[in-house]
Motif scaffolding. Structure first.
Motif, PDB file in Angstrom:
ATOM      1  N   LYS A   1       0.854  -1.185   0.000  1.00 36.59           N
ATOM      2  CA  LYS A   1       0.000   0.000   0.000  1.00 36.59           C
ATOM      3  C   LYS A   1       0.890   1.236   0.000  1.00 36.59           C
ATOM      4  N   ARG A   2       0.452   2.241  -0.715  1.00 35.50           N
ATOM      5  CA  ARG A   2       1.158   3.514  -0.660  1.00 35.50           C
ATOM      6  C   ARG A   2       0.169   4.652  -0.798  1.00 35.50           C
ATOM      7  N   ILE A   3       0.578   5.798  -0.308  1.00 36.81           N
ATOM      8  CA  ILE A   3      -0.210   6.993  -0.527  1.00 36.81           C
ATOM      9  C   ILE A   3       0.180   7.569  -1.881  1.00 36.81           C
ATOM     10  N   PRO A   4      -0.637   8.432  -2.468  1.00 37.20           N
ATOM     11  CA  PRO A   4      -0.240   9.048  -3.741  1.00 37.20           C
ATOM     12  C   PRO A   4       1.078   9.797  -3.589  1.00 37.20           C
ATOM     13  N   PHE A   5       1.922   9.711  -4.590  1.00 35.87           N
ATOM     14  CA  PHE A   5       3.163  10.471  -4.600  1.00 35.87           C
ATOM     15  C   PHE A   5       2.868  11.849  -5.198  1.00 35.87           C
ATOM     16  N   VAL A   6       3.343  12.898  -4.525  1.00 35.79           N
ATOM     17  CA  VAL A   6       3.028  14.257  -4.954  1.00 35.79           C
ATOM     18  C   VAL A   6       4.299  15.101  -5.016  1.00 35.79           C
ATOM     19  N   LYS A   7       4.223  16.162  -5.794  1.00 33.88           N
ATOM     20  CA  LYS A   7       5.339  17.097  -5.872  1.00 33.88           C
ATOM     21  C   LYS A   7       5.513  17.773  -4.521  1.00 33.88           C
ATOM     22  N   SER A   8       6.759  17.910  -4.087  1.00 32.70           N
ATOM     23  CA  SER A   8       7.039  18.484  -2.775  1.00 32.70           C
ATOM     24  C   SER A   8       6.553  19.929  -2.665  1.00 32.70           C
ATOM     25  N   PHE A   9       6.280  20.329  -1.428  1.00 33.62           N
ATOM     26  CA  PHE A   9       5.866  21.688  -1.061  1.00 33.62           C
ATOM     27  C   PHE A   9       4.456  22.021  -1.558  1.00 33.62           C
ATOM     28  N   ARG A  10       3.651  20.994  -1.764  1.00 32.18           N
ATOM     29  CA  ARG A  10       2.278  21.234  -2.195  1.00 32.18           C
ATOM     30  C   ARG A  10       1.285  20.512  -1.284  1.00 32.18           C
ATOM     31  N   GLU A  11       0.704  19.436  -1.772  1.00 33.29           N
ATOM     32  CA  GLU A  11      -0.403  18.785  -1.054  1.00 33.29           C
ATOM     33  C   GLU A  11      -0.029  18.286   0.339  1.00 33.29           C
ATOM     34  N   TYR A  12       1.225  17.842   0.532  1.00 34.37           N
ATOM     35  CA  TYR A  12       1.615  17.288   1.826  1.00 34.37           C
ATOM     36  C   TYR A  12       2.499  18.255   2.611  1.00 34.37           C
ATOM     37  N   ASN A  13       2.339  19.519   2.376  1.00 37.99           N
ATOM     38  CA  ASN A  13       3.153  20.505   3.075  1.00 37.99           C
ATOM     39  C   ASN A  13       2.976  20.362   4.587  1.00 37.99           C
ATOM     40  N   ARG A  14       4.077  20.260   5.298  1.00 38.03           N
ATOM     41  CA  ARG A  14       4.118  20.141   6.762  1.00 38.03           C
ATOM     42  C   ARG A  14       3.546  18.820   7.273  1.00 38.03           C
ATOM     43  N   VAL A  15       3.459  17.815   6.411  1.00 38.66           N
ATOM     44  CA  VAL A  15       3.056  16.475   6.829  1.00 38.66           C
ATOM     45  C   VAL A  15       4.319  15.663   7.085  1.00 38.66           C
ATOM     46  N   SER A  16       4.397  14.999   8.202  1.00 32.10           N
ATOM     47  CA  SER A  16       5.627  14.311   8.597  1.00 32.10           C
ATOM     48  C   SER A  16       5.765  12.948   7.934  1.00 32.10           C
ATOM     49  N   ASN A  17       6.980  12.444   7.915  1.00 30.62           N
ATOM     50  CA  ASN A  17       7.245  11.081   7.445  1.00 30.62           C
ATOM     51  C   ASN A  17       6.439  10.071   8.253  1.00 30.62           C
ATOM     52  N   GLN A  18       6.388  10.282   9.556  1.00 32.90           N
ATOM     53  CA  GLN A  18       5.682   9.330  10.414  1.00 32.90           C
ATOM     54  C   GLN A  18       4.196   9.283  10.066  1.00 32.90           C
ATOM     55  N   GLU A  19       3.593  10.430   9.817  1.00 35.20           N
ATOM     56  CA  GLU A  19       2.166  10.456   9.482  1.00 35.20           C
ATOM     57  C   GLU A  19       1.903   9.765   8.147  1.00 35.20           C
ATOM     58  N   MET A  20       2.770  10.004   7.172  1.00 40.78           N
ATOM     59  CA  MET A  20       2.577   9.394   5.858  1.00 40.78           C
ATOM     60  C   MET A  20       2.733   7.880   5.921  1.00 40.78           C
ATOM     61  N   LEU A  21       3.782   7.429   6.576  1.00 37.88           N
ATOM     62  CA  LEU A  21       4.049   5.990   6.600  1.00 37.88           C
ATOM     63  C   LEU A  21       3.055   5.248   7.494  1.00 37.88           C
ATOM     64  N   THR A  22       2.618   5.889   8.560  1.00 39.00           N
ATOM     65  CA  THR A  22       1.609   5.268   9.415  1.00 39.00           C
ATOM     66  C   THR A  22       0.314   5.047   8.645  1.00 39.00           C
ATOM     67  N   ALA A  23      -0.016   5.960   7.740  1.00 42.67           N
ATOM     68  CA  ALA A  23      -1.215   5.790   6.911  1.00 42.67           C
ATOM     69  C   ALA A  23      -1.101   4.545   6.045  1.00 42.67           C
ATOM     70  N   CYS A  24       0.084   4.275   5.528  1.00 48.05           N
ATOM     71  CA  CYS A  24       0.291   3.057   4.724  1.00 48.05           C
ATOM     72  C   CYS A  24       0.138   1.804   5.588  1.00 48.05           C
ATOM     73  N   LEU A  25       0.669   1.851   6.806  1.00 47.88           N
ATOM     74  CA  LEU A  25       0.539   0.712   7.713  1.00 47.88           C
ATOM     75  C   LEU A  25      -0.927   0.482   8.081  1.00 47.88           C
ATOM     76  N   HIS A  26      -1.653   1.551   8.323  1.00 43.19           N
ATOM     77  CA  HIS A  26      -3.095   1.425   8.614  1.00 43.19           C
ATOM     78  C   HIS A  26      -3.795   0.669   7.486  1.00 43.19           C
ATOM     79  N   ALA A  27      -3.448   1.009   6.242  1.00 49.21           N
ATOM     80  CA  ALA A  27      -4.096   0.369   5.093  1.00 49.21           C
ATOM     81  C   ALA A  27      -3.770  -1.116   5.028  1.00 49.21           C
ATOM     82  N   LEU A  28      -2.523  -1.481   5.316  1.00 44.52           N
ATOM     83  CA  LEU A  28      -2.148  -2.898   5.343  1.00 44.52           C
ATOM     84  C   LEU A  28      -2.911  -3.634   6.445  1.00 44.52           C
ATOM     85  N   VAL A  29      -2.969  -3.010   7.624  1.00 44.45           N
ATOM     86  CA  VAL A  29      -3.667  -3.625   8.754  1.00 44.45           C
ATOM     87  C   VAL A  29      -5.132  -3.872   8.405  1.00 44.45           C
TER      88      VAL A  29
END
Length: 420
Positions: free
Chosen positions: A10-38
């Motif tokens: 599972k992965r979240i959409p990949f986006v150009k930096s400094f746009r949609e995921y501005n100020r979103v942490s690595n931990q928040e992004m990767l935890t979302a992928c783990l949630h989807a696997l779970v």
């Protein structure tokens, strides 16, 4: 040795930096992928054998990054986790490490993954300022504190930004690749042609619904945003060189990966465990190999996969042509073309310890669902993205063998074989 099954990714959409995921942490992004696997594999309350996750652009305070990601999910908190870091090959290396432990019978399951963002950069202090602030904290008297504070210079207050350059050469990856394409005679036209194919392949994959189930919505984004369905060879030809402005440069923003935010995770298991859980197996991770080159003394920075693939083929008694799928990470289109040309070169292959060239591949089997230039390249996430994508391709084919190859900073390469 037990067979290592790739269950799914599972992965979240990949986006150009400094746009949609501005100020979103690595931990928040990767935890979302783990949630989807779970959720997908009903792992709530389950104890996974081990979890290996990584990020390149990570904060020093996130020294237990992987474990914190796990604790943010519904997995059994007794699930252990550890950090991995091998530049752009991080999550592929994590999958190989866990695969070896599954094959050896140490664990039954594992999750490999990675995340990177340029939109939540971990800025650093100047070394002189760090020393003074450390001394300030240890100071016992007001006089000592004032003396240390008065010694701080204005120039020391300027933060240090992470820089994607090689410390031993001072050159960026793009500058190193410009040297490679000049050495191997790779044209701008050929690089642009590969970039165009990457975007068109990714576009067709989305239209066909291939990414359904692989890409999960995140932060109101439901699909990769870097893919340019409307690009043309003429549009790509109009772009200016990005790394060499002397008039000889051929690498552009169009035929190179751009700064990307994203995360991906991958579930692995022993074949026996998958059968007990009634998990369909997408593919099997059968072998992996790493290598490095002496780029400081003249070897191409991103040519290490040529060595790794040669060793991998020899150990498995395979030819380069014995694959149905080739997934070669497109850090730069020029780097991919240098690798392919090197495998066709007798003198170069002799340096790899071979008696004859490895030869050419069928280009119609290369990155057929889009490569990193089109989809994006969040450094540590790319390996898990590619393995999950490749495993799904083999599942849809019903059979086949795939070669995965990723070049990395520091002159290293990570490669693997998947089969079904």
């Amino acid at each position: 040795m037990r067979k290592v099954a790739v269950i799914g990714g599972k992965r979240i959409p990949f986006v150009k930096s400094f746009r949609e995921y501005n100020r979103v942490s690595n931990q928040e992004m990767l935890t979302a992928c783990l949630h989807a696997l779970v959720s997908t594999y009903q792992l709530e309350g389950a104890r996974i054998g081990d979890v290996a996750l990584g990020a390149l652009l990570n904060r020093s305070t996130e020294w237990n990054f992987a474990r914190e990601c796990v604790l943010g999910t519904a997995l059994d908190p007794h699930t252990p986790a550890y950090n991995v870091q091998r530049a752009c090959g991080t999550s592929l290396d994590a999958a190989i490490q866990l695969g070896l432990r599954i094959a050896a019978g140490q664990i039954e399951t594992g999750i490999a993954g990675g995340s990177d963002t340029n939109s939540d950069l971990p800025l650093m202090l100047q070394q002189q300022l760090s020393w003074k602030l450390t001394a300030l904290r240890a100071a016992k008297t007001l006089g000592e504190r004032l003396r240390i504070l008065s010694s701080i210079r204005f120039r020391e207050l300027s933060p240090l930004y992470p820089s994607i350059v090689e410390p031993r050469t001072g050159l960026s990856m793009g500058q190193h690749t410009e040297k490679m394409v000049q050495e191997w005679g790779i044209s701008r036209q050929d690089q642009d042609a590969l970039a165009y194919t990457s975007h068109m392949n990714a576009t067709r994959a989305y239209i066909a619904g291939f990414f359904e189930g692989l890409v999960i919505p995140f932060k109101n984004v439901s699909r990769d945003t870097i893919i340019r369905s409307d690009t043309t060879p003429d549009k790509l030809a109009m772009l200016k060189p990005a790394f060499d402005h002397s008039g000889k440069g051929t690498l552009t923003a169009g035929n190179s990966t751009i700064y990307t935010d994203g995360a991906a995770a991958l579930l692995l298991a022993s074949e026996e465990y998958a059968q007990r859980r009634q998990w369909p197996v997408q593919a099997y991770l059968t072998d992996g190999e790493t290598a490095a080159v002496d780029y400081v003394h003249g070897e191409g920075l991103l040519m290490a996969p040529t060595y790794a693939v040669a060793r991998l083929l020899k150990r498995n008694n395979l030819r380069l042509q014995d694959f149905d799928v080739y997934e070669i990470h497109e850090a730069f289109c020029g780097q991919v073309l240098c690798t392919l040309k090197a495998w066709e070169d007798a003198a170069y292959c002799k340096k790899l310890g071979l008696d004859a060239p490895l030869g050419s591949i069928d280009r119609s089997k290369l990155n057929t669902k889009g490569g990193s230039v089109a989809i994006g390249h969040p450094f540590a996430a790319t390996g898990a993205r590619i393995v999950a994508q490749t495993a799904k391709m083999l599942q849809e084919r019903g059979e086949g063998r795939a070669l995965v190859s990723i070049c990395t900073a520091g002159g290293m390469g990570v490669t693997a074989i998947l089969e079904r």
